[in-house]
Design a protein around this motif. Structure first.
Motif, PDB file in Angstrom:
ATOM      1  N   GLN A  28     -14.711  -4.624  -6.480  1.00  0.00           N
ATOM      2  CA  GLN A  28     -14.914  -4.721  -5.043  1.00  0.00           C
ATOM      3  C   GLN A  28     -14.142  -5.869  -4.413  1.00  0.00           C
ATOM      4  N   GLY A  29     -13.787  -6.887  -5.172  1.00  0.00           N
ATOM      5  CA  GLY A  29     -13.152  -8.064  -4.612  1.00  0.00           C
ATOM      6  C   GLY A  29     -11.663  -7.949  -4.392  1.00  0.00           C
ATOM      7  N   ILE A  30     -11.081  -6.780  -4.584  1.00  0.00           N
ATOM      8  CA  ILE A  30      -9.632  -6.677  -4.468  1.00  0.00           C
ATOM      9  C   ILE A  30      -9.166  -6.376  -3.046  1.00  0.00           C
ATOM     10  N   GLY A  31     -10.064  -6.164  -2.142  1.00  0.00           N
ATOM     11  CA  GLY A  31      -9.694  -5.953  -0.741  1.00  0.00           C
ATOM     12  C   GLY A  31      -9.181  -4.555  -0.465  1.00  0.00           C
ATOM     13  N   ASP A  32      -8.242  -4.473   0.479  1.00  0.00           N
ATOM     14  CA  ASP A  32      -7.748  -3.177   0.926  1.00  0.00           C
ATOM     15  C   ASP A  32      -6.785  -2.556  -0.083  1.00  0.00           C
ATOM     16  N   THR A  33      -7.013  -1.276  -0.387  1.00  0.00           N
ATOM     17  CA  THR A  33      -6.161  -0.549  -1.334  1.00  0.00           C
ATOM     18  C   THR A  33      -5.723   0.810  -0.782  1.00  0.00           C
ATOM     19  N   ARG A  34      -5.987   1.074   0.482  1.00  0.00           N
ATOM     20  CA  ARG A  34      -5.693   2.391   1.062  1.00  0.00           C
ATOM     21  C   ARG A  34      -4.192   2.663   1.052  1.00  0.00           C
ATOM     22  N   THR A  35      -3.826   3.859   0.577  1.00  0.00           N
ATOM     23  CA  THR A  35      -2.424   4.282   0.553  1.00  0.00           C
ATOM     24  C   THR A  35      -2.184   5.515   1.410  1.00  0.00           C
ATOM     25  N   THR A  36      -3.252   6.182   1.827  1.00  0.00           N
ATOM     26  CA  THR A  36      -3.157   7.411   2.604  1.00  0.00           C
ATOM     27  C   THR A  36      -3.867   7.224   3.944  1.00  0.00           C
ATOM     28  N   LEU A 136     -21.432   2.441  -0.496  1.00  0.00           N
ATOM     29  CA  LEU A 136     -20.327   2.377   0.448  1.00  0.00           C
ATOM     30  C   LEU A 136     -20.005   0.932   0.783  1.00  0.00           C
ATOM     31  N   ASN A 137     -18.708   0.661   0.910  1.00  0.00           N
ATOM     32  CA  ASN A 137     -18.180  -0.664   1.199  1.00  0.00           C
ATOM     33  C   ASN A 137     -17.509  -0.600   2.569  1.00  0.00           C
ATOM     34  N   MET A 138     -18.113  -1.246   3.565  1.00  0.00           N
ATOM     35  CA  MET A 138     -17.552  -1.216   4.913  1.00  0.00           C
ATOM     36  C   MET A 138     -16.607  -2.389   5.186  1.00  0.00           C
ATOM     37  N   TYR A 139     -16.336  -3.203   4.178  1.00  0.00           N
ATOM     38  CA  TYR A 139     -15.454  -4.349   4.356  1.00  0.00           C
ATOM     39  C   TYR A 139     -14.018  -4.029   3.970  1.00  0.00           C
ATOM     40  N   ASP A 140     -13.838  -3.302   2.899  1.00  0.00           N
ATOM     41  CA  ASP A 140     -12.515  -2.994   2.383  1.00  0.00           C
ATOM     42  C   ASP A 140     -12.157  -1.539   2.651  1.00  0.00           C
ATOM     43  N   LYS A 141     -10.848  -1.284   2.777  1.00  0.00           N
ATOM     44  CA  LYS A 141     -10.349   0.062   3.022  1.00  0.00           C
ATOM     45  C   LYS A 141      -9.694   0.593   1.762  1.00  0.00           C
ATOM     46  N   GLY A 142     -10.073   1.802   1.376  1.00  0.00           N
ATOM     47  CA  GLY A 142      -9.463   2.464   0.223  1.00  0.00           C
ATOM     48  C   GLY A 142      -9.249   3.928   0.551  1.00  0.00           C
ATOM     49  N   ASP A 143      -8.553   4.616  -0.322  1.00  0.00           N
ATOM     50  CA  ASP A 143      -8.368   6.054  -0.122  1.00  0.00           C
ATOM     51  C   ASP A 143      -9.723   6.737  -0.204  1.00  0.00           C
ATOM     52  N   LEU A 144      -9.981   7.635   0.730  1.00  0.00           N
ATOM     53  CA  LEU A 144     -11.270   8.317   0.813  1.00  0.00           C
ATOM     54  C   LEU A 144     -11.202   9.645   0.071  1.00  0.00           C
ATOM     55  N   LEU A 145     -12.062   9.768  -0.922  1.00  0.00           N
ATOM     56  CA  LEU A 145     -12.086  10.951  -1.782  1.00  0.00           C
ATOM     57  C   LEU A 145     -13.446  11.633  -1.710  1.00  0.00           C
ATOM     58  N   ILE A 146     -13.476  12.881  -2.091  1.00  0.00           N
ATOM     59  CA  ILE A 146     -14.730  13.625  -2.168  1.00  0.00           C
ATOM     60  C   ILE A 146     -15.354  13.303  -3.520  1.00  0.00           C
ATOM     61  N   PRO A 147     -16.543  12.701  -3.540  1.00  0.00           N
ATOM     62  CA  PRO A 147     -17.150  12.362  -4.833  1.00  0.00           C
ATOM     63  C   PRO A 147     -17.455  13.608  -5.663  1.00  0.00           C
ATOM     64  N   VAL A 148     -17.431  13.450  -6.982  1.00  0.00           N
ATOM     65  CA  VAL A 148     -17.768  14.528  -7.900  1.00  0.00           C
ATOM     66  C   VAL A 148     -19.151  15.062  -7.536  1.00  0.00           C
ATOM     67  N   GLY A 149     -19.279  16.385  -7.476  1.00  0.00           N
ATOM     68  CA  GLY A 149     -20.557  17.018  -7.141  1.00  0.00           C
ATOM     69  C   GLY A 149     -20.689  17.401  -5.675  1.00  0.00           C
TER      70      GLY A 149
END
Length: 155
Positions: A28-36, A136-149
């Motif tokens: 969680q401490g790596i910050g923003d990772t969004r690529t899309t 859910l983490n509202m601080y950092d931005k990452g690619d949004l995926l559909i969770p398994v299930g």
């Protein structure tokens, strides 16, 4: 009286953070990772198209769903936008409620220093046998995926 209330609130936050900080060995401490870029179906719903391969995505604290938005004051809305996009495994409508905050972690996007807290949501659908927990983490931005299930709304 106002000082007393503020002192109690501050003490509660410090205690909660100190208690939850234990076990923070997550990514969680790596910050923003969004690529899309994020797309929307409407103002209250994200458009999710990619499925997560990792079965821990969203289900474990160390792999929380990074919706971002806290600095822009849209963090809670972004969490709802994500959850509103989900459907059950066979396209069932999903319901959810916020269980609370937990799990302090370090982030360069924290509002108070470099700290953030995850939000834990309980998710369910009609005919489902279990209520699932999503972090859910509202601080950092990452690619949004559909969770398994889960599946996702298309329109």
């Amino acid at each position: 009286m106002k000082k007393l209330i503020l002192s109690l609130v501050a003490a509660s936050i410090i205690t909660a953070c100190a208690t939850q900080k234990q076990g923070t060995g997550s990514n969680q401490g790596i910050g923003d990772t969004r690529t899309t870029a994020v797309e929307h179906l409407d103002d209250r719903t994200y458009k999710l198209t990619a499925h997560a391969d990792d079965k821990t995505y969203g289900y474990e604290q160390k792999n929380a769903i990074k919706v971002g938005g806290a600095r822009e004051q849209s963090g809670p809305l972004n969490e709802r936008r994500f959850l509103n996009a989900l459907l059950g495994p066979n396209g069932e409508a999903v319901g959810y409620y916020r269980e609370g905050s937990c799990c302090a972690f370090d982030t360069p996007n924290g509002l108070f220093g470099n700290a953030g807290m995850l939000d834990l949501y309980k998710v369910y659908w009609e005919g489902g046998t279990d209520t699932l927990s999503l972090y859910l983490n509202m601080y950092d931005k990452g690619d949004l995926l559909i969770p398994v299930g889960f599946t996702a709304r298309e329109e």
